[in-house]
Design a protein around this motif. Structure first.
Motif, PDB file in Angstrom:
ATOM      1  N   ALA A 123      28.182 106.586  43.039  1.00 43.55           N
ATOM      2  CA  ALA A 123      28.890 107.344  44.071  1.00 43.55           C
ATOM      3  C   ALA A 123      28.430 106.856  45.436  1.00 43.55           C
ATOM      4  CB  ALA A 123      28.610 108.830  43.916  1.00 43.55           C
ATOM      5  N   VAL A 124      29.351 106.826  46.379  1.00 41.15           N
ATOM      6  CA  VAL A 124      29.051 106.356  47.731  1.00 41.15           C
ATOM      7  C   VAL A 124      29.395 107.478  48.694  1.00 41.15           C
ATOM      8  CG1 VAL A 124      29.623 104.633  49.482  1.00 41.15           C
ATOM      9  CG2 VAL A 124      29.617 103.995  47.076  1.00 41.15           C
ATOM     10  N   ARG A 125      28.527 107.730  49.637  1.00 42.22           N
ATOM     11  CA  ARG A 125      28.796 108.740  50.646  1.00 42.22           C
ATOM     12  C   ARG A 125      29.481 108.079  51.840  1.00 42.22           C
ATOM     13  NH1 ARG A 125      26.557 113.347  49.643  1.00 42.22           N
ATOM     14  NH2 ARG A 125      26.508 114.047  51.791  1.00 42.22           N
ATOM     15  N   ILE A 126      30.211 108.881  52.603  1.00 43.21           N
ATOM     16  CA  ILE A 126      30.947 108.362  53.763  1.00 43.21           C
ATOM     17  C   ILE A 126      30.015 107.626  54.724  1.00 43.21           C
ATOM     18  CG2 ILE A 126      32.278 109.026  55.811  1.00 43.21           C
ATOM     19  CD1 ILE A 126      33.933 109.251  53.354  1.00 43.21           C
ATOM     20  N   ALA A 127      28.877 108.198  55.031  1.00 41.33           N
ATOM     21  CA  ALA A 127      27.951 107.557  55.964  1.00 41.33           C
ATOM     22  C   ALA A 127      27.530 106.183  55.454  1.00 41.33           C
ATOM     23  CB  ALA A 127      26.728 108.439  56.187  1.00 41.33           C
ATOM     24  N   GLU A 128      27.315 106.073  54.156  1.00 39.58           N
ATOM     25  CA  GLU A 128      26.936 104.787  53.574  1.00 39.58           C
ATOM     26  C   GLU A 128      28.109 103.819  53.587  1.00 39.58           C
ATOM     27  OE1 GLU A 128      25.724 105.996  49.729  1.00 39.58           O
ATOM     28  OE2 GLU A 128      23.842 106.868  50.411  1.00 39.58           O
ATOM     29  N   LEU A 129      29.302 104.363  53.411  1.00 39.44           N
ATOM     30  CA  LEU A 129      30.500 103.540  53.355  1.00 39.44           C
ATOM     31  C   LEU A 129      30.714 102.791  54.665  1.00 39.44           C
ATOM     32  CD1 LEU A 129      32.868 103.004  51.384  1.00 39.44           C
ATOM     33  CD2 LEU A 129      34.078 104.845  52.521  1.00 39.44           C
ATOM     34  N   TYR A 130      30.402 103.437  55.790  1.00 37.32           N
ATOM     35  CA  TYR A 130      30.619 102.831  57.103  1.00 37.32           C
ATOM     36  C   TYR A 130      29.311 102.469  57.811  1.00 37.32           C
ATOM     37  CZ  TYR A 130      35.368 104.363  56.365  1.00 37.32           C
ATOM     38  OH  TYR A 130      36.612 104.549  55.845  1.00 37.32           O
ATOM     39  N   ALA A 131      28.226 102.370  57.091  1.00 39.74           N
ATOM     40  CA  ALA A 131      26.919 102.117  57.704  1.00 39.74           C
ATOM     41  C   ALA A 131      26.891 100.787  58.457  1.00 39.74           C
ATOM     42  CB  ALA A 131      25.824 102.152  56.647  1.00 39.74           C
ATOM     43  N   ALA A 132      27.535  99.773  57.947  1.00 42.76           N
ATOM     44  CA  ALA A 132      27.485  98.451  58.569  1.00 42.76           C
ATOM     45  C   ALA A 132      28.678  98.199  59.487  1.00 42.76           C
ATOM     46  CB  ALA A 132      27.412  97.382  57.477  1.00 42.76           C
ATOM     47  N   TYR A 133      29.378  99.235  59.893  1.00 42.88           N
ATOM     48  CA  TYR A 133      30.578  99.036  60.696  1.00 42.88           C
ATOM     49  C   TYR A 133      30.266  98.372  62.038  1.00 42.88           C
ATOM     50  CZ  TYR A 133      34.861  99.638  63.260  1.00 42.88           C
ATOM     51  OH  TYR A 133      35.976  99.389  64.002  1.00 42.88           O
ATOM     52  N   ASP A 147      39.199  91.993  69.418  1.00 46.86           N
ATOM     53  CA  ASP A 147      39.206  91.822  70.869  1.00 46.86           C
ATOM     54  C   ASP A 147      37.831  92.189  71.423  1.00 46.86           C
ATOM     55  OD1 ASP A 147      39.639  92.441  73.738  1.00 46.86           O
ATOM     56  OD2 ASP A 147      41.740  92.066  73.213  1.00 46.86           O
ATOM     57  N   ASP A 148      37.355  91.405  72.403  1.00 46.29           N
ATOM     58  CA  ASP A 148      36.026  91.659  72.974  1.00 46.29           C
ATOM     59  C   ASP A 148      35.960  92.933  73.808  1.00 46.29           C
ATOM     60  OD1 ASP A 148      37.533  90.692  75.079  1.00 46.29           O
ATOM     61  OD2 ASP A 148      36.049  89.207  75.717  1.00 46.29           O
ATOM     62  N   ARG A 149      37.110  93.515  74.122  1.00 43.51           N
ATOM     63  CA  ARG A 149      37.103  94.787  74.841  1.00 43.51           C
ATOM     64  C   ARG A 149      36.514  95.904  73.984  1.00 43.51           C
ATOM     65  NH1 ARG A 149      43.246  94.805  76.719  1.00 43.51           N
ATOM     66  NH2 ARG A 149      43.352  93.893  74.653  1.00 43.51           N
ATOM     67  N   LEU A 150      36.515  95.717  72.676  1.00 45.34           N
ATOM     68  CA  LEU A 150      35.929  96.708  71.776  1.00 45.34           C
ATOM     69  C   LEU A 150      34.458  96.929  72.106  1.00 45.34           C
ATOM     70  CD1 LEU A 150      36.326  98.442  69.163  1.00 45.34           C
ATOM     71  CD2 LEU A 150      35.516  96.452  67.909  1.00 45.34           C
ATOM     72  N   LEU A 151      33.731  95.833  72.329  1.00 48.48           N
ATOM     73  CA  LEU A 151      32.299  95.952  72.636  1.00 48.48           C
ATOM     74  C   LEU A 151      32.055  96.396  74.068  1.00 48.48           C
ATOM     75  CD1 LEU A 151      30.904  92.837  70.738  1.00 48.48           C
ATOM     76  CD2 LEU A 151      31.134  95.204  69.948  1.00 48.48           C
ATOM     77  N   ALA A 152      33.020  96.180  74.931  1.00 46.08           N
ATOM     78  CA  ALA A 152      32.887  96.656  76.311  1.00 46.08           C
ATOM     79  C   ALA A 152      33.105  98.168  76.374  1.00 46.08           C
ATOM     80  CB  ALA A 152      33.874  95.933  77.221  1.00 46.08           C
ATOM     81  N   ALA A 153      33.931  98.685  75.476  1.00 44.89           N
ATOM     82  CA  ALA A 153      34.275 100.108  75.499  1.00 44.89           C
ATOM     83  C   ALA A 153      33.295 100.968  74.705  1.00 44.89           C
ATOM     84  CB  ALA A 153      35.688 100.304  74.949  1.00 44.89           C
ATOM     85  N   TYR A 154      32.634 100.387  73.687  1.00 42.98           N
ATOM     86  CA  TYR A 154      31.773 101.185  72.805  1.00 42.98           C
ATOM     87  C   TYR A 154      30.413 100.520  72.642  1.00 42.98           C
ATOM     88  CZ  TYR A 154      36.199 103.330  71.468  1.00 42.98           C
ATOM     89  OH  TYR A 154      37.401 103.959  71.493  1.00 42.98           O
ATOM     90  N   THR A 155      29.401 101.347  72.573  1.00 48.01           N
ATOM     91  CA  THR A 155      28.069 100.847  72.263  1.00 48.01           C
ATOM     92  C   THR A 155      27.956 100.724  70.741  1.00 48.01           C
ATOM     93  OG1 THR A 155      27.075 103.037  71.994  1.00 48.01           O
ATOM     94  CG2 THR A 155      27.123 102.120  74.246  1.00 48.01           C
ATOM     95  N   PRO A 156      26.982  99.972  70.231  1.00 48.16           N
ATOM     96  CA  PRO A 156      26.801  99.897  68.778  1.00 48.16           C
ATOM     97  C   PRO A 156      26.568 101.275  68.136  1.00 48.16           C
ATOM     98  CG  PRO A 156      25.608  98.123  69.816  1.00 48.16           C
ATOM     99  CD  PRO A 156      26.118  99.004  70.930  1.00 48.16           C
ATOM    100  N   GLU A 157      25.921 102.172  68.850  1.00 46.84           N
ATOM    101  CA  GLU A 157      25.705 103.514  68.319  1.00 46.84           C
ATOM    102  C   GLU A 157      27.017 104.291  68.189  1.00 46.84           C
ATOM    103  OE1 GLU A 157      23.898 102.336  71.060  1.00 46.84           O
ATOM    104  OE2 GLU A 157      22.270 101.696  69.735  1.00 46.84           O
ATOM    105  N   GLU A 158      27.929 104.082  69.151  1.00 45.89           N
ATOM    106  CA  GLU A 158      29.222 104.759  69.104  1.00 45.89           C
ATOM    107  C   GLU A 158      30.115 104.203  68.007  1.00 45.89           C
ATOM    108  OE1 GLU A 158      29.952 106.124  73.711  1.00 45.89           O
ATOM    109  OE2 GLU A 158      30.246 104.025  73.198  1.00 45.89           O
ATOM    110  N   LEU A 159      29.942 102.918  67.734  1.00 48.41           N
ATOM    111  CA  LEU A 159      30.734 102.321  66.657  1.00 48.41           C
ATOM    112  C   LEU A 159      30.256 102.865  65.338  1.00 48.41           C
ATOM    113  CD1 LEU A 159      30.941  98.601  67.838  1.00 48.41           C
ATOM    114  CD2 LEU A 159      32.791 100.251  67.751  1.00 48.41           C
TER     115      LEU A 159
END
Length: 159
Positions: A123-133, A147-159
């Motif tokens: 079984a996989v939990r949601i948090a584990e499913l997207y852990a490496a997003y 698009d590189d604007r993705l990294l300009a708009a969000y920090t790694p923590e927000e992603l």
């Protein structure tokens, strides 16, 4: 003397059409749910939801999947699209997005449910499913797939 015999007549039981949901479980056909989705898809457009519903009614049968119902609605909307009524393409697009959303919902639910013991995947939990997003998004930006604007708009923590 005439005697009449009155036998109790049982009311015929309504045939309950069953559908197969996206997760594989059976459920009774709920026209109200279909109607709500159709009304949502037609909202604010020059598209009559009753016309779309009418195109679907002949396609409902016992054992139909909800995906088939959704695909039939999309096909009906596309078949009604014309230069005189172009909004049906937006209805079809909204219904397609709804279908993708439902697929995602089922996928996420499967990831959180305990699976049968004979399955080889845990079984996989949601948090584990997207852990490496965040790492995946950064790699996709660096490779040019995102698009590189993705990294300009969000920090790694927000992603």
């Amino acid at each position: 003397m005439t005697t009449s015999l009155t036998l109790p007549v049982a009311a015929p039981k309504p045939a309950t059409t069953r559908v197969i949901r996206r997760d594989g479980s059976p459920a009774p056909l709920n026209i109200a749910k279909i109607r709500a989705v159709v009304e949502w898809a037609c909202a604010g457009l020059e598209a009559n939801p009753i016309t779309l519903e009418a195109g679907l009614t002949t396609r409902l049968a016992n054992g139909v999947t909800t995906r088939e119902i959704q695909d039939n609605l999309i096909d009906c909307a596309l078949s009604m699209c014309s230069p005189a009524e172009p909004d049906w393409r937006y209805v079809a697009g909204r219904l397609h997005i709804w279908s993708l959303w439902k697929d995602t919902q089922v996928f996420r639910q499967r990831g959180t449910r305990n699976r049968e013991p004979d399955e080889d995947k845990p079984a996989v939990r949601i948090a584990e499913l997207y852990a490496a997003y965040a790492e995946t998004a950064i790699a996709k930006v660096r490779s040019g797939q995102y698009d590189d604007r993705l990294l300009a708009a969000y920090t790694p923590e927000e992603l």
